[in-house]
Design a protein around this motif. Structure first.
Motif, PDB file in Angstrom:
ATOM      1  N   ASN A   9      44.703  22.266  41.582  1.00 26.92           N
ATOM      2  CA  ASN A   9      45.336  23.048  40.530  1.00 26.92           C
ATOM      3  C   ASN A   9      46.455  23.925  41.066  1.00 26.92           C
ATOM      4  O   ASN A   9      46.220  24.898  41.738  1.00 26.92           O
ATOM      5  N   GLN A  11      49.879  26.215  40.098  1.00 22.22           N
ATOM      6  CA  GLN A  11      50.546  26.839  38.970  1.00 22.22           C
ATOM      7  C   GLN A  11      51.723  27.644  39.468  1.00 22.22           C
ATOM      8  O   GLN A  11      51.713  28.176  40.561  1.00 22.22           O
ATOM      9  N   TYR A  13      54.276  30.827  38.810  1.00 17.68           N
ATOM     10  CA  TYR A  13      54.368  32.078  38.085  1.00 17.68           C
ATOM     11  C   TYR A  13      55.831  32.397  37.907  1.00 17.68           C
ATOM     12  O   TYR A  13      56.555  32.547  38.868  1.00 17.68           O
ATOM     13  N   PHE A  43      42.434  24.804  30.608  1.00 19.81           N
ATOM     14  CA  PHE A  43      41.739  24.694  31.885  1.00 19.81           C
ATOM     15  C   PHE A  43      40.428  25.472  31.771  1.00 19.81           C
ATOM     16  O   PHE A  43      40.300  26.342  30.908  1.00 19.81           O
ATOM     17  N   ARG A  63      47.199  26.703  29.646  1.00 19.41           N
ATOM     18  CA  ARG A  63      48.342  26.421  30.525  1.00 19.41           C
ATOM     19  C   ARG A  63      49.418  25.733  29.698  1.00 19.41           C
ATOM     20  O   ARG A  63      49.098  24.993  28.771  1.00 19.41           O
ATOM     21  N   TRP A  64      50.655  25.947  30.090  1.00 20.42           N
ATOM     22  CA  TRP A  64      51.772  25.262  29.426  1.00 20.42           C
ATOM     23  C   TRP A  64      52.434  24.356  30.451  1.00 20.42           C
ATOM     24  O   TRP A  64      53.012  24.834  31.420  1.00 20.42           O
ATOM     25  N   GLU A  65      52.322  23.055  30.190  1.00 26.74           N
ATOM     26  CA  GLU A  65      52.960  22.108  31.097  1.00 26.74           C
ATOM     27  C   GLU A  65      54.343  21.773  30.574  1.00 26.74           C
ATOM     28  O   GLU A  65      54.537  20.851  29.793  1.00 26.74           O
ATOM     29  N   THR A  71      53.986  23.789  35.460  1.00 29.81           N
ATOM     30  CA  THR A  71      52.939  24.562  34.799  1.00 29.81           C
ATOM     31  C   THR A  71      53.317  26.040  34.727  1.00 29.81           C
ATOM     32  O   THR A  71      53.584  26.673  35.739  1.00 29.81           O
ATOM     33  N   SER A  73      52.308  29.873  33.736  1.00 32.83           N
ATOM     34  CA  SER A  73      51.121  30.724  33.627  1.00 32.83           C
ATOM     35  C   SER A  73      51.050  31.432  32.272  1.00 32.83           C
ATOM     36  O   SER A  73      52.066  31.869  31.738  1.00 32.83           O
ATOM     37  N   PRO A  74      49.820  31.578  31.751  1.00 30.57           N
ATOM     38  CA  PRO A  74      49.663  32.319  30.490  1.00 30.57           C
ATOM     39  C   PRO A  74      50.079  33.784  30.626  1.00 30.57           C
ATOM     40  O   PRO A  74      50.502  34.398  29.660  1.00 30.57           O
TER      41      PRO A  74
END
Ligand code: C2E
Ligand code: MG
Ligand code: MG
Ligand code: MG
Length: 291
Positions: A9, A11, A13, A43, A63-65, A71, A73-74
């Protein structure tokens, strides 16, 4: 085990400071289509029992791909979604997706896993929130007692006038309530007194300083003790190293969540983790350490 699974995983930022005003506006417009375009993912991060380290629940984390940016981050896009009101439909989508998935895993593995879902202040301000949650449970078949709604302590009773009433209604429906990021807001004690909270989640900023700052250690201990005296459960967030685990175990924290056990995982990887746990149990091995 989960520790290696978790490394899949990644991600990024994207702090808003790095974006121009123009990029900001463009992203907000893209977010509007993200849900429809299937760019959002849920996730799942395990929560483990402190003593056995067995999985007892999970938190749903969106998550936003993004097709170009990867990816997102929220922590970055949830504020955008809140500002534009999109959080209402995104939040409902997360809730329904995660409830449906939790029900699938319950049937697949015979596990009564608890599912944590974050609620934003904007969702809590919707007059139909209680009905939205009730419909998600009815439509997906998930038992209300499996659903734990996480309300961050920074949400104030001033900005969300019917906060107490809404949470009381959700609690009466059988859902659990958790106070997220406990200790970081100004209202910790008032929250504990007024909200129907089943448990609190100790914020990772305190957990991170275990072994570093004796004051933060004292706060963690006192928080666990206070929660238990008030007949509330406690889960610690951001458990990253053995030293955190040892301290939290010695001080009676009920459950733990953090990278030491597992990162948030995509659906298929989380399912693999549950399957592996079941395989170990079937072979008569303790799943301890596999989570
Ligand atoms: P949160 O609810 O406090 O979630 C915990 C955050 O800590 C998650 O960040 C998780 O990935 C991260 N985390 C877990 N273990 C560790 C660890 O050991 N070390 C560190 N450094 N971090 C750890 P994430 O997924 O980036 O989410 C950030 C925040 O975004 C969440 O904080 C929550 O406030 C919000 N969020 C995420 N998903 C949703 C959602 O579906 N709806 C709403 N309204 N908010 C969401
Ligand atoms: Mg949370
Ligand atoms: Mg938190
Ligand atoms: Mg948070």
């Amino acid at each position: 085990g989960a520790k290696s699974l978790g490394r899949n995983n990644f991600q990024i930022y994207a702090p808003s400071a790095d974006l121009s005003q123009q990029q900001h506006v463009a992203l907000k417009a893209k977010l509007r289509h993200a849900e429809r375009n299937g760019e959002l993912r849920v996730f799942y991060q395990p929560q483990v029992d402190t003593l056995t380290e067995d999985i007892v629940g999970m938190e749903a984390l969106v998550r936003w791909e993004h097709p170009e940016l990867g990816t997102i981050s929220p922590a970055f896009f949830i504020p955008l979604a809140e500002a534009s009101g999109l959080i209402v439909s995104i939040g409902e989508w997360v809730m329904r997706t995660a409830c449906a998935q939790a029900h699938v895993w319950e049937k697949m593995f015979g596990l009564h896993l608890r599912l944590g879902v974050n609620l934003s202040a904007v969702q809590l301000m919707q007059p139909n929130l209680v009905a939205t949650v009730a419909n998600a449970l009815t439509d997906t078949g998930l038992d209300p007692s499996c659903l734990e709604l996480e309300v961050t302590e920074s949400i104030s009773v001033k900005t969300v006038p019917h906060l107490v009433e809404s949470l009381d209604a959700l609690h009466a429906m059988g859902c659990r309530i958790a106070i997220d990021d406990f200790g970081t807001g100004a209202a910790s004690l008032d929250y504990l007194r007024r909200l129907p909270a089943d448990r609190i989640k100790i914020d990772q900023s305190f957990v991170r300083n275990i072994g570093v700052d004796p004051d933060d250690e004292a706060i963690v201990r006192a928080t666990i003790d206070m929660a238990h005296r008030l007949k509330r459960g406690v889960v610690a967030e951001g458990v990253e190293i053995e030293q955190h685990l040892n301290f939290l175990r010695a001080n009676g924290c009920d459950e733990l969540q953090g990278y030491l056990f597992c990162r948030p995982l995509p659906t298929a990887a989380f399912e693999k983790l549950l399957a592996e746990r079941q395989r170990l149990l079937t072979e008569g091995l303790s799943p301890v350490g596999s989570a």
